[in-house]
Scaffold this motif. Structure first.
Motif, PDB file in Angstrom:
ATOM      1  N   GLY A 129      -2.133   4.840  -7.277  1.00 52.80           N
ATOM      2  CA  GLY A 129      -2.047   3.987  -6.091  1.00 52.80           C
ATOM      3  C   GLY A 129      -2.793   4.551  -4.896  1.00 52.80           C
ATOM      4  O   GLY A 129      -2.688   4.017  -3.791  1.00 52.80           O
ATOM      5  N   LEU A 130      -3.543   5.608  -5.095  1.00 53.95           N
ATOM      6  CA  LEU A 130      -4.246   6.241  -3.975  1.00 53.95           C
ATOM      7  C   LEU A 130      -5.699   5.772  -3.913  1.00 53.95           C
ATOM      8  O   LEU A 130      -6.363   5.664  -4.938  1.00 53.95           O
ATOM      9  CB  LEU A 130      -4.209   7.764  -4.117  1.00 53.95           C
ATOM     10  CG  LEU A 130      -2.808   8.386  -4.007  1.00 53.95           C
ATOM     11  CD1 LEU A 130      -2.860   9.866  -4.322  1.00 53.95           C
ATOM     12  CD2 LEU A 130      -2.234   8.148  -2.607  1.00 53.95           C
ATOM     13  N   ILE A 131      -6.135   5.521  -2.715  1.00 53.07           N
ATOM     14  CA  ILE A 131      -7.502   5.066  -2.442  1.00 53.07           C
ATOM     15  C   ILE A 131      -8.093   6.006  -1.394  1.00 53.07           C
ATOM     16  O   ILE A 131      -7.392   6.417  -0.470  1.00 53.07           O
ATOM     17  CB  ILE A 131      -7.476   3.618  -1.863  1.00 53.07           C
ATOM     18  CG1 ILE A 131      -6.844   2.638  -2.856  1.00 53.07           C
ATOM     19  CG2 ILE A 131      -8.862   3.161  -1.445  1.00 53.07           C
ATOM     20  CD1 ILE A 131      -7.706   2.240  -4.016  1.00 53.07           C
ATOM     21  N   ARG A 132      -9.361   6.333  -1.539  1.00 52.05           N
ATOM     22  CA  ARG A 132     -10.022   7.176  -0.534  1.00 52.05           C
ATOM     23  C   ARG A 132     -11.084   6.373   0.206  1.00 52.05           C
ATOM     24  O   ARG A 132     -11.755   5.528  -0.403  1.00 52.05           O
ATOM     25  CB  ARG A 132     -10.697   8.375  -1.196  1.00 52.05           C
ATOM     26  CG  ARG A 132      -9.762   9.516  -1.496  1.00 52.05           C
ATOM     27  CD  ARG A 132     -10.545  10.700  -2.028  1.00 52.05           C
ATOM     28  NE  ARG A 132      -9.650  11.678  -2.625  1.00 52.05           N
ATOM     29  CZ  ARG A 132      -9.114  12.695  -1.955  1.00 52.05           C
ATOM     30  NH1 ARG A 132      -9.388  12.871  -0.663  1.00 52.05           N
ATOM     31  NH2 ARG A 132      -8.306  13.546  -2.559  1.00 52.05           N
ATOM     32  N   SER A 151      -0.544  -0.877  -0.743  1.00 50.29           N
ATOM     33  CA  SER A 151       0.711  -1.463  -0.272  1.00 50.29           C
ATOM     34  C   SER A 151       1.201  -2.513  -1.266  1.00 50.29           C
ATOM     35  O   SER A 151       0.405  -3.249  -1.864  1.00 50.29           O
ATOM     36  CB  SER A 151       0.489  -2.110   1.098  1.00 50.29           C
ATOM     37  OG  SER A 151       1.573  -2.944   1.412  1.00 50.29           O
ATOM     38  N   GLU A 152       2.519  -2.642  -1.340  1.00 52.69           N
ATOM     39  CA  GLU A 152       3.073  -3.665  -2.231  1.00 52.69           C
ATOM     40  C   GLU A 152       2.855  -5.060  -1.654  1.00 52.69           C
ATOM     41  O   GLU A 152       3.147  -6.068  -2.304  1.00 52.69           O
ATOM     42  CB  GLU A 152       4.568  -3.412  -2.457  1.00 52.69           C
ATOM     43  CG  GLU A 152       5.369  -3.418  -1.166  1.00 52.69           C
ATOM     44  CD  GLU A 152       6.800  -2.947  -1.379  1.00 52.69           C
ATOM     45  OE1 GLU A 152       7.605  -3.138  -0.481  1.00 52.69           O
ATOM     46  OE2 GLU A 152       7.102  -2.388  -2.455  1.00 52.69           O
ATOM     47  N   ALA A 193      -1.468   0.683   2.784  1.00 47.83           N
ATOM     48  CA  ALA A 193      -0.428   1.079   3.738  1.00 47.83           C
ATOM     49  C   ALA A 193      -1.030   2.092   4.707  1.00 47.83           C
ATOM     50  O   ALA A 193      -1.735   3.022   4.279  1.00 47.83           O
ATOM     51  CB  ALA A 193       0.738   1.701   2.993  1.00 47.83           C
ATOM     52  N   ILE A 194      -0.791   1.886   6.001  1.00 50.02           N
ATOM     53  CA  ILE A 194      -1.233   2.852   7.012  1.00 50.02           C
ATOM     54  C   ILE A 194      -0.021   3.212   7.881  1.00 50.02           C
ATOM     55  O   ILE A 194       1.047   2.589   7.752  1.00 50.02           O
ATOM     56  CB  ILE A 194      -2.388   2.299   7.877  1.00 50.02           C
ATOM     57  CG1 ILE A 194      -2.014   0.933   8.457  1.00 50.02           C
ATOM     58  CG2 ILE A 194      -3.668   2.211   7.074  1.00 50.02           C
ATOM     59  CD1 ILE A 194      -3.052   0.391   9.433  1.00 50.02           C
ATOM     60  N   GLU A 195      -0.183   4.165   8.741  1.00 47.19           N
ATOM     61  CA  GLU A 195       0.951   4.673   9.513  1.00 47.19           C
ATOM     62  C   GLU A 195       1.701   3.574  10.254  1.00 47.19           C
ATOM     63  O   GLU A 195       2.915   3.539  10.288  1.00 47.19           O
ATOM     64  CB  GLU A 195       0.450   5.711  10.521  1.00 47.19           C
ATOM     65  CG  GLU A 195       0.290   7.089   9.919  1.00 47.19           C
ATOM     66  CD  GLU A 195      -0.238   8.079  10.934  1.00 47.19           C
ATOM     67  OE1 GLU A 195       0.033   7.909  12.131  1.00 47.19           O
ATOM     68  OE2 GLU A 195      -0.936   9.010  10.497  1.00 47.19           O
ATOM     69  N   ARG A 196       0.930   2.695  10.858  1.00 46.45           N
ATOM     70  CA  ARG A 196       1.601   1.682  11.693  1.00 46.45           C
ATOM     71  C   ARG A 196       1.652   0.321  11.019  1.00 46.45           C
ATOM     72  O   ARG A 196       1.621  -0.712  11.673  1.00 46.45           O
ATOM     73  CB  ARG A 196       0.878   1.562  13.027  1.00 46.45           C
ATOM     74  CG  ARG A 196       1.023   2.805  13.870  1.00 46.45           C
ATOM     75  CD  ARG A 196       0.254   2.653  15.142  1.00 46.45           C
ATOM     76  NE  ARG A 196       0.174   3.919  15.838  1.00 46.45           N
ATOM     77  CZ  ARG A 196      -0.667   4.177  16.819  1.00 46.45           C
ATOM     78  NH1 ARG A 196      -1.524   3.256  17.199  1.00 46.45           N
ATOM     79  NH2 ARG A 196      -0.669   5.345  17.412  1.00 46.45           N
ATOM     80  N   GLY A 197       1.668   0.283   9.728  1.00 43.84           N
ATOM     81  CA  GLY A 197       1.802  -1.020   9.080  1.00 43.84           C
ATOM     82  C   GLY A 197       0.885  -1.194   7.900  1.00 43.84           C
ATOM     83  O   GLY A 197       0.836  -0.343   7.012  1.00 43.84           O
ATOM     84  N   LYS A 198       0.141  -2.262   7.880  1.00 38.60           N
ATOM     85  CA  LYS A 198      -0.679  -2.588   6.729  1.00 38.60           C
ATOM     86  C   LYS A 198      -2.133  -2.775   7.146  1.00 38.60           C
ATOM     87  O   LYS A 198      -2.427  -3.076   8.310  1.00 38.60           O
ATOM     88  CB  LYS A 198      -0.158  -3.860   6.055  1.00 38.60           C
ATOM     89  CG  LYS A 198      -0.172  -5.083   6.955  1.00 38.60           C
ATOM     90  CD  LYS A 198       0.298  -6.307   6.234  1.00 38.60           C
ATOM     91  CE  LYS A 198       0.105  -7.538   7.117  1.00 38.60           C
ATOM     92  NZ  LYS A 198       0.415  -8.788   6.455  1.00 38.60           N
ATOM     93  N   TRP A 199      -2.989  -2.642   6.146  1.00 29.10           N
ATOM     94  CA  TRP A 199      -4.435  -2.776   6.400  1.00 29.10           C
ATOM     95  C   TRP A 199      -5.037  -3.653   5.307  1.00 29.10           C
ATOM     96  O   TRP A 199      -5.361  -3.171   4.215  1.00 29.10           O
ATOM     97  CB  TRP A 199      -5.086  -1.381   6.406  1.00 29.10           C
ATOM     98  CG  TRP A 199      -6.566  -1.406   6.632  1.00 29.10           C
ATOM     99  CD1 TRP A 199      -7.310  -2.387   7.200  1.00 29.10           C
ATOM    100  CD2 TRP A 199      -7.480  -0.361   6.290  1.00 29.10           C
ATOM    101  NE1 TRP A 199      -8.626  -2.036   7.245  1.00 29.10           N
ATOM    102  CE2 TRP A 199      -8.765  -0.778   6.687  1.00 29.10           C
ATOM    103  CE3 TRP A 199      -7.341   0.894   5.704  1.00 29.10           C
ATOM    104  CZ2 TRP A 199      -9.900   0.001   6.487  1.00 29.10           C
ATOM    105  CZ3 TRP A 199      -8.460   1.668   5.517  1.00 29.10           C
ATOM    106  CH2 TRP A 199      -9.735   1.234   5.907  1.00 29.10           C
TER     107      TRP A 199
END
Lengths: 543, 358
Positions: free
Chosen positions: B129-132, B142-143, B155-161
């Motif tokens: 599930g990891l993307i670079r 993110s689900e 998923a990012i610190e402050r929500g979704k991207w």
């Protein structure tokens, strides 16, 4: 990849034509021996009688060896035949007058051979001297065990111009050799079995000339020189050496030419008509074996005198000492990923059915072998009679008993069949020991001794008391924990044993056998697979 | 020099160089590329681009063990450098979505890490599930990813991207090579490939884009052995040396920052080195590997070139020969493809089969 591809291609590009110089040798005495043995095998091979089939199994490797190895003509030839049959009267009583006549004729022919040197050896010696004097680099392709017969041709090279003999024994050795001048090969070009050689001798030659010495009638396999790119072969009845053909008519083809020279003649064969001279004994022996119910197998040799036969695609536990190996302990397939630098791992796990403490290797055998040796030396005939009367009726009983008396090595030498072993123990009176130890043991003494024999042959893991996969997983985990110790011991390139740590759920040890050679071309009864066998026993299943 | 680094491109746009590459095997003297190596490179280079429904299977039989499979793969790599469809760029977003689906629907909650063969989930690798991104920063899928509307969400610190397809080219699955490099200077060099295949057509953008349509299936003895064999072959052009391993750009054999134009199938562990595999052509190294590749589901649509040597026991040779006979039920000899190939040097034999068209 010890030889570079550039070297090989430079060599191939530098030649237009490859040569086979084939010497076909005939001898009246050896021809007579062959004819009579063939007659016996032909008659007895169809029998339902186990003794008759044992004789056939004994004769096959003898005749095959004589046809493909430059053996000296000496007393051992006669002894080998008489050891199998025994007295003429007994032969007639068992199998009739015709077999007796053929047997006696074979013994006479074998006896007559002793007075002269094997013409195959004469030709070979002359060839080696000629190649040496010409300064040609030559190598001999033969089975490992045939090597002494070549080396005895010219016992001393010192002070002579004769080169020290160089040998190739397997496809992997051939793969690593640099190009040279002449390859010497005794016997026909066969793809499997006695005298077999890799197809690459013809499809990927590393030499310019193949000097081939064969007994008359020995034909090369018609499809020798197989290349999977063009797998269609000519009908087998053509019988001409495939090397006469171009390896491929398309791109990249190699052109061969064959010169045949004949030496000696066999007047009896000629007088018996052309049908007799055309008989290829090795093909005949192969057909005899093929008709019996056997499975194809790959042989893994583990020391000078022992091997294990595996059916196709078996997965065997192995250790690869190569430091760059990612999975040094893993399952390998003998005909695919197992190589000669590896070790076979034989788990020697304690069997709960043994009753009492786990037997040490050879603990029971020391008892029965001591008794057997005493009785055999005090009165051989009496012991043999008692065994026969009790139902253990082997053909060559005397040599079998001598063999069973030998001290245990990697295996415990003993009768092949459980029924025979039970009789042996009864006749030796060792069942009495059962009464002494009855309070401790749950099974008869002979059964515990038999388990010990089976385990020494590597059968314990097959009849394991736990579910196979669970055992396998545990064994792998234990082996990985022992890896540093294993790597250290493996440096000696000899067999060794590593005990399973006491803290493990499984008790016993692992025995590591170095893989000396991997050979194909065997047809083996199902019951003889996956157990340690003596090499001379495996010969009877060689194609 | 280790690894494949772009050298200063000073030649004109012409795809012909003033001098060919030199060749060395096993540390021996430099020489012009040997006929046998040239034949194998050309075999890969001239192999037809796969067309749907016209699958081809070839067997190249060598008189000795060699890096032949690697050389065929090298030729095919150069061929693909001239093919504008030989890039992962076009299917990249879909590949990310497939990876995301595997992670969310299967791997994220799987209790067997990671035994796909026991789990029988149909996958070959765990999707972490990891993307670079292009700077190497890691994100988790993110689900909230919407598969119905094909929208990848990280998923990012402050929500979704939410990731737009265009932006996705800067992202890659963790552990995989970049899909496209921003800087052409960081891409693959042209010169060594042109020096090896004189006159080859090379599309500049392909030098900075990864491609997973060409597969080298390694020896059953393992990846180390395959790499060692390829390391033994070296090319030299303009004082720069390149090993065959470097030139193949297999991901784990190269510097992680470069693109990869050949994926690797480990015939021992039976795993690919990437999640994104759809090999149009697989080059199989050795008899056992060839048989394995022919049998595997992942290669059923691929062209396959098996390269083996003949110094084997008869049983092993017959397994391959019998397989070729079996194939002839559905395939016929492809004289057209063989006709495209240069004459084989003495000792090399080759057979090409093409699927019969109904």
């Amino acid at each position: 990849m010890s030889v570079s591809a550039c070297q090989i291609f430079d060599f191939l590009e530098g030649r237009e034509l490859w040569k086979i110089e084939r010497d076909e040798i005939a001898s009246p005495g050896f021809g007579s021996l062959r004819r009579n043995l063939r007659q016996i095998i032909s008659r007895l091979g169809d029998s339902d009688d186990q003794l008759a089939l044992d004789i056939v199994d004994g004769l096959r490797p003898l005749l095959s060896e004589w046809l493909t190895v430059p053996v000296p003509f000496d007393q051992s030839i006669v002894d080998a035949i008489t050891d199998l049959f025994g007295q003429s009267e007994a032969v007639e009583a068992c199998w009739g007058h015709d077999i007796r006549v053929a047997y006696e004729a074979a013994v006479r022919a074998g006896g007559a051979l002793i007075s002269s040197e094997n013409p195959m050896r004469e030709r070979l010696r002359a060839l080696i001297q000629k190649l040496s004097s010409q300064g040609q680099i030559f190598k001999i392709y033969c089975h490992r065990r045939a090597r002494p017969h070549f080396e005895s041709l010219l016992p001393s090279f010192e002070g002579t111009h004769v080169q020290k003999l160089a040998f190739l024994h397997s496809p992997s050795e051939y793969r690593q050799v640099e190009p040279f001048d002449v390859l010497v090969k005794v016997g026909p070009l066969r793809v499997r079995g006695w005298g077999s050689a890799p197809d690459a001798l013809v499809t990927a030659p590393r030499f310019g000339t193949l000097a081939q010495l064969v007994w008359s009638g020995s034909a090369d396999d018609p499809d020798f020189g197989y290349d999977p790119v063009s797998p269609t072969s000519e009908p087998s009845e053509t019988k001409r050496p495939s090397a006469l053909r171009a390896v491929s008519d398309g791109h990249g083809s190699l052109r061969w030419t064959t010169q045949v020279a004949r030496f000696g003649e066999d007047p009896d064969a000629l007088s018996n008509g052309s049908a007799d001279t055309a008989i290829d004994d090795l093909q005949f022996l192969h057909d005899v074996l093929r008709h019996r119910d056997k499975r194809s197998a790959t042989l893994v040799q583990i020391d000078d005198s022992h091997a294990i036969l595996y059916p196709p695609h078996s997965k065997v536990l192995c250790f690869d000492p190569n430091p760059s190996s990612k999975d040094p302990i893993d399952y390998c397939i003998p005909d695919e990923t197992l190589s000669e630098r590896m070790f076979l791992i034989q788990p020697n796990i304690a069997d709960v059915n043994l009753g009492g403490a786990t037997a040490q290797h050879g603990a029971y055998s020391q008892v029965w072998k001591r008794r057997l040796t005493e009785e055999f030396h005090s009165n051989q005939n009496d012991l043999i009679n008692r065994l026969r009367k009790a139902g253990l009726n082997l053909v060559h009983m005397r040599s079998a008993i001598e063999h069973w008396c030998e001290p245990p090595s990697n295996v415990i030498h003993a009768p092949q069949q459980m029924r025979h072993f039970e009789i042996l123990i009864q006749v030796l009176g060792l069942d009495d020991l059962e009464n002494i130890n009855r309070n401790q043991a749950s099974s008869p003494w002979w059964q515990r001794a038999w388990v010990e024999i089976r385990r020494s042959r590597g059968e314990a893991i097959q009849s394991g008391f736990l579910e196979r996969e669970i055992v396998d997983e545990q064994l792998l985990a234990i082996l990985h924990g022992l890896l540093p110790q294993i790597q250290e011991r493996a440096a000696e390139r000899a067999s060794f044993e590593v005990p399973i740590p006491l803290r493990s759920d499984v008790h016993g040890s692992f025995i590591f056998y170095p893989v000396i050679a991997v050979e194909h071309g065997f047809h083996v009864p199902e019951t003889e697979l996956k157990i340690i066998q003596e090499l001379k026993t495996t010969d009877k299943w060689r194609d | 020099m280790s690894g494949l680094v772009a050298i200063q491109e000073s030649a004109s746009d012409s795809n012909c160089l003033p001098m060919p590459a030199l060749f060395s095997e096993g540390g021996l003297d430099w020489r012009p590329i040997s006929d046998w190596a040239e034949f194998l490179i050309q075999f890969g280079y001239r192999w037809p681009i796969a067309t749907p429904g016209q699958r081809r299977i070839a067997l190249v039989s060598m008189p000795c063990d060699s890096a032949a499979a690697g050389l065929v793969a090298l030729g095919a790599l150069v061929r693909d450098l001239g093919n504008d469809t030989a890039t992962n760029v076009n299917g990249h977003y879909e590949a990310l979505l497939r990876y995301a689906r595997q992670y969310i629907k299967s791997c994220r909650n799987c209790e067997m890490r990671c035994h796909p063969e026991q789990r029988r989930c149909g996958y070959m690798h765990e999707a972490t599930g990891l993307i670079r991104d292009k700077d190497g920063k890691r994100y988790r899928i993110s689900e909230l990813t919407d598969f119905d509307h094909k929208c990848l969400v990280l998923a990012i610190e402050r929500g979704k991207w939410p990731i737009l397809p265009k932006r996705a080219l800067d992202l890659r699955i963790d552990g995989e090579p970049p899909t496209r490099l921003i800087s052409a200077a960081a891409g693959l060099p042209t010169h060594p490939y042109l020096a090896i295949v004189d006159g080859a057509k090379i599309i500049p953008s392909n030098l900075r884009e990864s491609y997973s349509g060409l597969c080298l299936a390694g020896r059953v003895s393992g990846e180390n052995e395959s790499r060692k064999v390829c390391d033994s072959i070296r090319f030299r052009y303009c004082d720069n040396e390149y090993s065959l391993s470097d030139l193949l750009t297999i991901q784990d054999w190269s510097a992680s920052s470069t693109v990869s134009r050949v994926i690797f199938f480990n015939a021992r562990t039976e795993k690919f080195d990437t999640h994104t595999f759809s090999p149009a052509l697989a080059v199989a190294d050795g008899d056992s590997c060839f048989l394995k590749v022919l049998a595997r589901r992942e290669f059923q649509q691929s062209d396959i070139i098996g390269v083996m040597h003949r110094n084997l026991d008869r049983d092993s040779l017959e397994l391959v020969g019998n397989k070729m006979i079996d194939l002839r039920q559905w395939y016929m000899e492809d004289s057209e493809t063989i006709g495209r190939m240069p004459a084989a040097p003495r000792g090399i034999t080759a057979l090409v089969l093409a699927r019969r068209i109904a």
